[in-house]
Design a protein around this motif. Structure first.
Motif, mmCIF file in Angstrom:
data_model
loop_
_atom_site.group_PDB
_atom_site.id
_atom_site.type_symbol
_atom_site.label_atom_id
_atom_site.label_comp_id
_atom_site.label_asym_id
_atom_site.label_seq_id
_atom_site.Cartn_x
_atom_site.Cartn_y
_atom_site.Cartn_z
ATOM 1 N N GLY A 1 0.732 -1.152 -0.215
ATOM 2 C CA GLY A 1 -0.060 -0.070 0.063
ATOM 3 C C GLY A 1 1.096 1.333 0.105
ATOM 4 N N ASP A 2 0.536 2.240 1.045
ATOM 5 C CA ASP A 2 1.219 3.283 0.937
ATOM 6 C C ASP A 2 2.362 3.351 1.689
ATOM 7 N N GLY A 3 2.764 2.124 2.531
ATOM 8 C CA GLY A 3 3.703 2.082 3.422
ATOM 9 C C GLY A 3 4.582 0.682 3.237
ATOM 10 N N LEU A 4 5.282 0.199 4.353
ATOM 11 C CA LEU A 4 5.895 -0.994 4.393
ATOM 12 C C LEU A 4 5.594 -2.028 5.104
ATOM 13 N N ASN A 5 5.579 -3.487 4.671
ATOM 14 C CA ASN A 5 5.480 -4.512 5.543
ATOM 15 C C ASN A 5 6.972 -4.930 6.026
ATOM 16 N N VAL A 6 7.213 -4.945 7.260
ATOM 17 C CA VAL A 6 8.615 -5.214 7.365
ATOM 18 C C VAL A 6 8.499 -6.391 8.459
ATOM 19 N N THR A 7 9.252 -7.571 8.183
ATOM 20 C CA THR A 7 9.229 -8.924 8.820
ATOM 21 C C THR A 7 10.624 -8.560 9.824
ATOM 22 N N ARG A 8 10.189 -8.799 11.109
ATOM 23 C CA ARG A 8 11.256 -8.632 12.031
ATOM 24 C C ARG A 8 11.947 -9.699 12.872
ATOM 25 N N GLU A 9 13.015 -9.825 13.078
ATOM 26 C CA GLU A 9 13.655 -10.910 13.828
ATOM 27 C C GLU A 9 13.472 -10.685 15.329
ATOM 28 N N ILE A 10 12.547 -11.497 16.075
ATOM 29 C CA ILE A 10 12.219 -11.181 17.304
ATOM 30 C C ILE A 10 12.696 -12.642 18.002
ATOM 31 N N ASP A 11 12.653 -12.357 19.567
ATOM 32 C CA ASP A 11 12.806 -13.878 20.417
ATOM 33 C C ASP A 11 11.674 -14.710 20.052
ATOM 34 N N GLY A 12 12.034 -16.029 19.761
ATOM 35 C CA GLY A 12 10.957 -16.897 19.469
ATOM 36 C C GLY A 12 10.622 -17.051 18.033
ATOM 37 N N GLY A 13 10.826 -16.031 17.052
ATOM 38 C CA GLY A 13 10.592 -16.314 15.719
ATOM 39 C C GLY A 13 10.591 -14.788 14.850
ATOM 40 N N LEU A 14 9.608 -14.793 14.083
ATOM 41 C CA LEU A 14 9.304 -13.652 13.200
ATOM 42 C C LEU A 14 8.099 -13.014 13.349
ATOM 43 N N GLN A 15 8.254 -11.428 13.371
ATOM 44 C CA GLN A 15 6.878 -10.610 13.441
ATOM 45 C C GLN A 15 6.959 -9.783 12.355
ATOM 46 N N THR A 16 5.925 -9.646 11.625
ATOM 47 C CA THR A 16 5.694 -8.572 10.755
ATOM 48 C C THR A 16 4.803 -7.571 11.039
ATOM 49 N N ILE A 17 5.234 -6.405 10.688
ATOM 50 C CA ILE A 17 4.649 -5.202 11.219
ATOM 51 C C ILE A 17 4.368 -4.278 9.779
ATOM 52 N N HIS A 18 3.394 -3.436 9.705
ATOM 53 C CA HIS A 18 3.094 -2.523 8.678
ATOM 54 C C HIS A 18 3.297 -1.116 9.583
ATOM 55 N N VAL A 19 4.424 -0.579 8.649
ATOM 56 C CA VAL A 19 4.639 0.898 8.938
ATOM 57 C C VAL A 19 4.131 2.063 7.809
ATOM 58 N N SER A 20 3.350 3.021 8.031
ATOM 59 C CA SER A 20 3.179 3.968 7.293
ATOM 60 C C SER A 20 4.695 5.068 6.883
ATOM 61 N N LEU A 21 4.733 5.497 5.846
ATOM 62 C CA LEU A 21 5.962 6.353 5.613
ATOM 63 C C LEU A 21 5.698 7.821 5.742
ATOM 64 N N PRO A 22 6.770 8.719 6.315
ATOM 65 C CA PRO A 22 8.115 8.316 6.356
ATOM 66 C C PRO A 22 8.312 7.076 7.510
ATOM 67 N N ALA A 23 9.255 6.381 7.214
ATOM 68 C CA ALA A 23 9.585 5.454 8.654
ATOM 69 C C ALA A 23 10.964 5.259 8.656
ATOM 70 N N ILE A 24 11.535 4.524 9.732
ATOM 71 C CA ILE A 24 12.767 4.257 10.011
ATOM 72 C C ILE A 24 12.714 2.535 9.943
ATOM 73 N N VAL A 25 13.661 1.948 9.443
ATOM 74 C CA VAL A 25 13.990 0.790 9.360
ATOM 75 C C VAL A 25 15.452 0.244 9.799
ATOM 76 N N THR A 26 15.511 -0.513 10.855
ATOM 77 C CA THR A 26 16.984 -1.204 11.151
ATOM 78 C C THR A 26 17.086 -2.490 10.663
ATOM 79 N N THR A 27 18.363 -2.803 10.167
ATOM 80 C CA THR A 27 18.613 -4.133 9.581
ATOM 81 C C THR A 27 19.133 -5.219 10.375
ATOM 82 N N ASP A 28 18.841 -6.361 10.104
ATOM 83 C CA ASP A 28 19.175 -7.159 10.790
ATOM 84 C C ASP A 28 20.114 -8.356 9.874
#
Lengths: 248, 313
Positions: free
Chosen positions: A150-177
């Motif tokens: 859509g107008d934002g990003l779906n970001v899959t995140r590495e969390i304790d126990g597995g993976l989590q996907t969140i949606h953020v609208s833009l502008p946004a900050i992404v940090t890399t694993d």
């Protein structure tokens, strides 16, 4: 969309650092320096977004001593379009870095800022989150996948126990694993081309930011050493020794 | 003086990492309050109220706090931050995500991953993947800290704190939860297991991890992996033990086919007893192992399973 990618010059990943005898810090004399590996992943992700047609321009920023320019050149050789070098001592804390980056973001107006999740020197893991807070932007940290949705990003995140996907609208900050991508090597022609790409020279004062440290380093010491133990001859021997040690 | 500890939990039970943060809070001194932010997390608030040394539990419950996204946590904590001299959370991926946001808004430094409290304003934290330990003194009036769970004793039960309800913030418009894929396993969680057995690149494939899993099942152990094994695609990323993965400190750590890269050692060298099984006797893992067995893992690990069987496991 314009992407801002802050990059940090740190001790190379493969160097085993030594603590100075006077415990004032680690010995950085004659040590190989490179771009922080998580920052390399950030540059690579920005380039891939540009290659997909989702971004028009990538601006690489580094805050650090004169040699931080080399780190910006590395980003330019990988595929960033231009650089901003903010000359400062090596020891600017994440809060100071985030304040400078906030001022740059307000000038440059990127829609996305991609940073490494942490620098492998101070291991603080804070700059991206702090920048997001100061700008009032959403954050998607520890990313292993970034997709336009859509107008934002779906970001899959590495969390304790597995993976989590969140949606953020833009502008946004992404940090890399680590597993977001494998950064490319710059080709020789691109390294040559990078020499002609522009780098703006700035100082923290240009942005009105006070970078005085908030943490006083009292000492830097070797970690407690573990003594090597004994070799056992057989699995049976191992099991009996573990029983005697009370862990089985 | 008072200290706020932000609880780690999954809305159903209190994560033990919270107990370590409460112990660190006790070393800083003053009244300890625990914030339980979640959705339908009453049981967690009740568990937190039983923690030794905790005076008050603050419970905020709403849809917006279900996954404790950083934006909502920032809003919630900033409303009460004035009352505290220090704000702590365990250095889990949750705490690492939202705590720097809070620090920035309070205009204070982030003090990450502390392993020791030297004084109320002085802390030790690892840098360079644990190859050096830095002692820092904070000049900020308020401290925002994440606590490495493995290096502090876990606070026990014995308290009976009052539980106060806190108004929950509205959900942030800019970020929302989409989905979660959590690894399902009957084995204990890596960070909390008393015994951990990990495989490295020497395992050769994901299928070969079956021999490790059999030993793990006999011992009630968690299964971990080195970054090399994860990067090779043998096992998922949440198995990773190391500086960029999970930091563990079990009673017994068994490293199988792991050479012992600095990255990995940083994640397990605080284990009480370390066993290494590797066919390369020069492997650096033997320099930190209490018991080293130079052997082909494909022979030694099944034999270990058999010996454990004989020993009554």
């Amino acid at each position: 969309m314009k992407i801002l990618v802050p990059v940090k010059r740190v001790v190379d990943y493969n160097v085993k650092v030594r603590v100075k005898p006077d415990q004032s810090g680690v010995d950085l004399a004659n040590v190989k320096m490179s771009m922080n590996p998580f920052c390399e992943i950030a540059v690579e992700e920005a380039i891939r977004l540009k290659e997909k047609g989702l971004a028009e321009e990538i601006v690489a920023v580094s805050i650090g001593p004169a040699q931080a320019q080399e780190t910006i050149r590395t980003a330019l050789a990988m595929g960033a379009d231009r650089g901003i070098h903010v000359t400062a001592d090596a020891g600017v804390e994440p809060l100071g870095v985030a304040k400078i980056l906030k001022a740059i973001a307000e000038e440059e107006k990127p829609e996305l800022i991609i940073l490494g999740k942490q620098a492998i020197d101070d291991d603080t893991n804070a700059t991206g989150q702090m920048l997001a807070a100061l700008l009032g932007w959403p954050q998607a940290t520890f990313a292993s996948k970034v997709e336009k949705e859509g107008d934002g990003l779906n970001v899959t995140r590495e969390i304790d126990g597995g993976l989590q996907t969140i949606h953020v609208s833009l502008p946004a900050i992404v940090t890399t694993d680590l597993r977001l991508n494998e950064p490319r090597y710059a080709s020789l022609p691109n390294i040559m081309k990078a020499k002609r790409k522009p780098i703006d020279a700035k100082t923290p004062e240009d942005y009105g930011v006070d970078v005085a440290p908030r943490l006083e380093v009292l000492k830097v010491a070797e970690p407690p050493k573990r003594q090597a133990g004994v070799k056992v001859e057989s699995v049976a021997d191992l099991v009996s020794k573990l029983k005697n040690a009370g862990v089985l | 003086m008072s200290v706020l500890v932000i609880a780690e939990h999954d809305n159903a039970s209190l994560n033990d990492a919270t107990r370590a943060a409460v112990t660190a809070a006790g070393q800083i001194g003053g009244d300890i309050h625990v914030l339980v932010a979640g959705k339908d997390a009453k049981a967690v608030a009740e568990a937190a109220a039983k923690l030794d040394g905790v005076k008050t539990v603050l419970h905020a419950d709403s849809d917006a706090l279900d996954k404790r996204l950083a934006e909502a946590m920032e809003t919630l904590v900033l409303k009460i931050a004035d009352k505290y001299d220090a704000i702590l959370a365990p250095a889990t991926t949750g705490g690492k995500n939202f705590m720097p946001r809070i620090a920035a808004k309070l205009d204070v430094a982030m003090i990450s991953d502390i392993t020791s409290v030297e004084a109320p304003d002085t802390f030790v934290r690892p840098i360079y993947a644990g190859n050096a330990m830095m002692t820092v003194k904070s000049k900020d009036a308020k401290k925002v800290i994440t606590v490495r769970p493995t290096t502090f004793e876990k606070a026990g039960d014995g308290g009976s704190a009052a539980i106060e309800t806190l108004d929950a913030p509205a959900p942030a418009a800019s970020s929302k939860f989409v989905r979660e894929e959590l690894s399902k396993s009957d084995r204990p969680e890596l960070a909390q297991a008393k015994i951990v057995i990990s495989g490295g690149r020497g395992m050769g494939s994901g299928e070969n991890f079956a021999i490790i899993e059999k030993v793990a099942d006999k011992l009630g152990a968690a299964v971990g992996a080195s970054r090399a094994a994860v990067d090779a695609g043998f096992v998922p990323n949440d198995y990773q033990v190391g500086q960029t993965g999970k930091v563990v400190a079990p009673e017994l750590y068994i490293a199988v086919g792991i050479s012992g890269a600095i990255q990995h050692l940083a994640g397990m060298k605080d284990s009480k007893v370390i066993v290494a099984i590797n066919k390369d006797e020069e492997a650096p893992i033997f320099q930190v192992a209490d018991y080293g067995l130079v052997a082909d893992l494909f022979k030694a690990v099944p034999e270990l399973e058999e010996e454990l069987g004989k020993a009554g496991y």
